[in-house]
Design an enzyme around this catalytic site. Structure first.
Site, PDB file in Angstrom:
ATOM      1  N   LEU A 154      26.570   2.021  36.817  1.00  0.00           N
ATOM      2  CA  LEU A 154      26.542   1.225  35.590  1.00  0.00           C
ATOM      3  C   LEU A 154      25.663   1.863  34.507  1.00  0.00           C
ATOM      4  CD1 LEU A 154      26.438  -2.575  36.435  1.00  0.00           C
ATOM      5  CD2 LEU A 154      28.010  -1.356  34.912  1.00  0.00           C
ATOM      6  N   CYS A 155      24.547   2.498  34.939  1.00  0.00           N
ATOM      7  CA  CYS A 155      23.648   3.056  33.926  1.00  0.00           C
ATOM      8  C   CYS A 155      24.311   4.217  33.184  1.00  0.00           C
ATOM      9  CB  CYS A 155      22.303   3.448  34.537  1.00  0.00           C
ATOM     10  SG  CYS A 155      22.413   4.801  35.696  1.00  0.00           S
ATOM     11  N   THR A 156      25.212   4.946  33.883  1.00  0.00           N
ATOM     12  CA  THR A 156      25.952   6.007  33.200  1.00  0.00           C
ATOM     13  C   THR A 156      26.836   5.401  32.111  1.00  0.00           C
ATOM     14  OG1 THR A 156      25.967   7.409  35.153  1.00  0.00           O
ATOM     15  CG2 THR A 156      27.647   7.865  33.494  1.00  0.00           C
TER      16      THR A 156
ATOM     17  N   THR B   2      24.387   3.884  29.268  1.00  0.00           N
ATOM     18  CA  THR B   2      23.515   4.713  28.424  1.00  0.00           C
ATOM     19  C   THR B   2      23.943   6.166  28.263  1.00  0.00           C
ATOM     20  OG1 THR B   2      22.097   5.207  30.310  1.00  0.00           O
ATOM     21  CG2 THR B   2      21.484   3.311  28.960  1.00  0.00           C
TER      22      THR B   2
END
Lengths: 514, 447
Positions: free
Chosen positions: B215-217, B220
């Site tokens: 999810l962080c990929t 952000t």
């Protein structure tokens, strides 16, 4: 079918056209260029989803045809089989044109061939020798691909005869194929990028350190390794050591106890440090001496330019793609651009020598680009390196290996399917024959056939079918043939070279070059 | 090109003549060199198959259309077909029983009607519903099941259902399952004799799930066009709710996602977001072509024919899996998959699983979705007591506090846990948890 399929991104508010919707699932496999090639094709099927097809047949529909052919119904009884079948096939795709031709004494195949232009021909066996000769001559004279198909009982076989060598640029290699990232021999732009991003690697903050793309990590630590060991790893054991060395450089004093970018690098470093080696299929193309007609084609002109490039740089043009890897967005895009820029540079060099060729002026730049991008995977089917073998030689080899399989059942070796081909071939002019008649015919080619138990079994199984087709086996074979036709017409993926045998009893196929 | 010619349905048609099945009878009534000793080869045996052998076809899509046609031309007369889908324009390139005028109608109903009309004497009963809507009694009436599905979940459900139907005292309760699948130029055919040979769950690691993008990929650091599309799909949609519910088949919805993804891609200078890719990512579209469907469906039906008629040995008792790949030349690999003693459906032993005791139960549950052998999206877990239940809501609420607890707090090293997921039928994983690290009872930092 005049509607054009867009190859570019559609304008923002446009969804796909009706045609793109209909063909969505296949455009994902061969793109608009492949689809166009299919729509321009005209296929002739003798004896029995393309732009146009024609069926030529002499049979009148009988009751038994309805038990095996889904594209015939009660109303077809008594009508020419070609006509009835085309009528129902047309319903499949109204965008495809279908024609039929009733073969009669005063309406021979030659008349049809004189009237129409075809791109590909197929016939099913058994067939009359005269008709066969007509088709073969026509295919030879017009340099067209020719398919021969034979299905009886649980067995089938088909063979493709291609006119001369058949080069393929867009072979669609498996997505797991290791990309060529030049980590052993980085060019200056790439080394500079890696040096810059790893300049203060030991004091970088956690987030920065954990987002250095592995390409830069590997290049950085290769320099450190080289200083210590004198050269970059070549042997397998050295590469394994280097992988360990790289893994040990990851920071572990964080909550995750490691870093993903290092993990990714360690996972792919063995493959990425492979010494570049020319694939046999590419070497074959470089070694091929194009004949007079071939030498004028854009493929061989570009191939010549790429060969020159390879001889000069000891490397193929860079494909220019970068696999996904953990990195900040802007860093990754920068890395992508570095690879793309180098790829463009290589294309420019190849393009220059293409243009210098007397016939190279009008070759589209995109064709050169596509060639360079796929250079490592181009393939030549039916080239000089793949000589056909004599059936007798193949039989000797196959039966020797069968002997071994029979003597060592614990190895789990599978028996050759060649007996199926030999038995089917013995009935290529007359459908129905007894097993001893079949064996007698095979005996003329492969002596002592009757003493080979697997040949005897194949002959008995073929005799059992009395030339009758089973719908499943023919449908499966038709599917394989259709895949091969798509590959040949779109010039994408790699077709068989040149004979496929299917055994519906053990559910296996085997390919032979016969 | 003119309109397709329609066949008039007014002709009075009697039962087809005996000659119709001449070619099938060549093998049904005559011995071959490979037939089993109990091969009868009699008119009675043929009659028996035609009048009493019931086949269920699951899926009336690309494979299903071919399967129905093939079974009808293989001498099967009692066929049922089940599919919950309606016909879409993108089906028309290969689902050859459907025409443009059928778009929107039930696949099962249109397919059944077409084949019944073309091949006289065959009865095809359509079921326009989910396989999960049918009970054991429904499945018990068939002699054989052929699957042409594109969903792993549905395969797992029918597999566990058929394994559980087997009653050792009733030989008729064992229903061979033939499963076909395709992707592009490749595919597979496999035959499962429930409880006797390797089942779909034993082979689950063959279909490893796609690695999910963190999810962080997405949030952000997107790098690929797919990341931008997933961002639009998962994050932007949730935030903006442009329509009440996302409908993957609504072009307006896909266009909304496409525009969002395109804008994000421009922001990060990422190229390659197209409408087609957006649709492909959101719907997880697998490329499909008629020819591969023809190959795999015919291979499945050839096995069904051999099982029903005994006319030749079939895949199952020995080799039970045929892999087909047509991308580079033609390559098939026919092999045996072994039955697993620790299979969560047909085995009974616990599987060893190495786990870090310091992760939370919630993270552990998420990891089960990604493991190739489990692929559980909504599992419930019990040890000596219930650790987490997805339903009913009261139990979910009661067990929810466990989600944030560490594995080491809930179970001991070497303990056995049971993991179930009712959406997959009676799949019951038994895991023996072996701690990979020391359990630190103190609170660690959140990642």
């Amino acid at each position: 079918m005049t509607e054009v399929i867009r190859t570019q991104t559609p304008p923002i508010l446009h969804g796909p056209s009706d045609k793109e919707k209909k063909y969505d699932r296949q455009l994902r496999l061969w793109a608009a260029s492949g689809q166009q090639a299919l729509e321009e094709a005209h296929i002739l099927l003798v004896n029995s989803g393309i732009g146009k097809f024609t069926i030529a047949d002499k049979a009148i529909v009988e009751e038994a045809d309805l038990g095996v052919n889904f594209f015939l119904d009660e109303e077809s009884l008594g009508k020419p089989r070609s006509e009835a079948c085309v009528k129902l096939l047309q319903e499949l795709n109204p965008d495809v044109k279908g024609d039929w031709y009733q073969l009669e004494k005063d309406q021979p195949l030659q008349t049809l061939l004189d009237q129409q232009k075809f791109t590909l021909l197929m016939y099913s066996l058994p067939i009359e020798p005269e008709t066969l000769l007509t088709i073969q001559n026509y295919a030879n004279e017009n340099k067209l691909p020719l398919f021969s198909i034979h299905s009886a009982g649980f067995y089938s076989a088909f063979r493709i005869h291609l006119p001369g060598s058949f080069p393929i640029v867009d072979t669609h290699p498996e997505s797991t194929t290791t990309p060529d990232l030049r980590l052993r021999t980085p060019w200056k732009g790439l080394s500079d990028f890696a040096a810059e991003i790893t300049a203060d690697i030991d004091i970088q903050e956690a987030r920065e350190h954990g987002h250095i793309p592995y390409v830069a990590l590997i290049l950085h630590y290769l320099i450190e390794w080289k200083e210590k060991h004198g050269s970059i790893p070549s042997e397998y054991a050295e590469k394994k050591e280097f992988a360990k060395f790289l893994a040990a450089k990851a920071r572990t004093n964080n909550p995750e106890g490691g870093e993903e970018n290092f993990d990714e690098g360690v996972a792919s470093v063995l493959k990425l440090l492979h010494e570049p080696k020319l694939e046999g299929s590419v070497k074959e193309i470089f070694d091929h001496e194009p004949n007079g007609l071939e030498a004028k084609s854009s493929f061989w002109i570009i191939a010549g330019a790429v060969k020159k490039f390879y001889e000069k740089h000891k490397a193929l043009p860079l494909p220019g793609s970068v696999p996904d890897m953990k990195a900040q967005s802007n860093v990754y895009v920068k890395l992508q651009n570095i690879y793309k820029a180098k790829a463009r540079e290589d294309v420019a060099e190849v393009l220059e020598s293409v243009r210098a060729h007397p016939l190279g002026k009008d070759i589209p730049t995109t064709e050169v680009e596509v060639f360079c991008k796929n250079a490592a995977f181009i393939k030549l089917v039916n080239g000089a390196g793949s000589k056909t073998s004599d059936v007798v030689n193949i039989a000797n080899e196959e039966f020797k290996s069968d002997q071994m399989a029979a003597n060592n059942p614990e190895f789990g070796m599978r028996f050759s399917l060649l007996p199926i081909y030999l038995a089917l071939n013995a009935t290529c002019y007359f459908a129905s024959a007894t097993s001893s008649e079949i064996l007698a015919t095979i005996n003329k080619i492969v002596p002592e056939a009757s003493s080979n138990p697997r040949l005897v079994q194949a002959a008995e199984e073929v005799a059992r079918a009395k030339g009758g087709e089973l719908h499943n086996i023919s449908s499966l074979t038709g599917g394989m043939v259709a895949q091969e036709i798509i590959k040949i017409i779109t010039k994408q993926y790699i077709p068989i070279d040149n004979t496929c045998i299917y055994d519906g009893i053990t559910s296996r196929t085997q390919i032979f070059k016969i | 090109m003119s309109q397709p010619v329609m066949i008039s349905g007014t002709m009075a048609i009697s039962e087809p003549k005996k000659d119709r099945w001449t070619y099938l009878n060549n093998v049904r009534l005559h011995k071959g060199p490979f037939v089993a000793e109990d091969f009868e080869g009699t008119e009675e045996a043929v009659q028996q198959v035609e009048s009493a052998f019931k086949v269920l076809v699951i899926g009336a899509g690309g494979l299903g259309c071919e399967i129905l046609k093939n079974l009808a031309l293989s001498g099967f007369k009692c066929i049922d077909v089940i599919d919950m889908d309606t016909i879409d324009v993108s089906n028309l390139n290969r689902q050859f029983l459907f025409r443009a005028s059928d778009v929107g109608s039930s696949k099962a109903e249109v397919a059944a009607k077409f084949v019944e009309k073309r091949v006289k004497g065959v009865t095809i009963t359509p079921h326009n519903c989910k396989i999960q809507d049918k009970d054991d009694d429904f499945y018990m009436q068939f002699n054989l099941v052929v699957c042409g599905l594109d969903s792993v979940e549905a395969r797992r459900w029918i597999n566990s259902t058929l394994v559980n139907l087997v009653d050792d005292n009733n030989p008729d309760s064992l229903k061979p399952l033939i499963d076909g699948g395709t992707e592009g130029f490749s595919g597979h055919t496999r035959t499962i004799l429930p409880t006797l040979t390797s089942c779909i769950e034993c082979q689950l690691d063959m279909h490893a799930p796609r690695q999910a993008v963190p999810l962080c990929t997405l949030a952000t650091i997107p790098r690929q066009p797919e990341h931008c599309i997933e961002w639009a799909h998962i994050i932007a949609w949730e935030q903006e709710h442009p329509f009440p519910a996302l409908d993957n088949d609504d072009p307006e919805h896909i266009t909304w996602l496409y525009k969002k993804a395109l804008a994000r891609a421009e922001e990060f200078k990422i190229t390659g977001v197209t409408y087609s890719l957006t649709q492909g990512v959101v719907k997880n579209i697998i490329p499909a072509i008629a020819s591969t469907n023809a190959i795999i469906a015919a291979s499945c039906c050839n096995e069904a024919f051999k099982i029903a008629t005994n006319t030749n040995p079939y895949l199952g008792p020995e080799d039970n899996y045929m892999m087909y790949n047509g991308t580079a030349s033609i390559y098939t690999h026919t092999m045996v998959h072994d039955k697993k003693d620790d299979c969560p459906v047909c085995g009974n032993l616990a599987m060893d699983l190495s786990v870090d005791p310091n992760i939370t139960l919630e993270d552990f549950i998420a990891s089960l979705a990604e493991r190739a052998e489990s692929q559980l999206k909504k599992p419930s877990i019990r040890a000596d007591t219930t650790l987490y239940m997805q339903s009913p809501p009261s139990l979910e609420e009661q067990t929810r506090p466990n989600l944030i607890k560490k594995i080491g707090e809930l179970v001991g090293n070497g303990d056995e846990i049971g993991v179930t997921d009712p959406s997959l039928g009676t799949v019951n994983f038994k895991y023996r948890l072996n701690f990979s690290k020391e359990f630190k009872a103190v609170e660690g930092t959140e990642s």
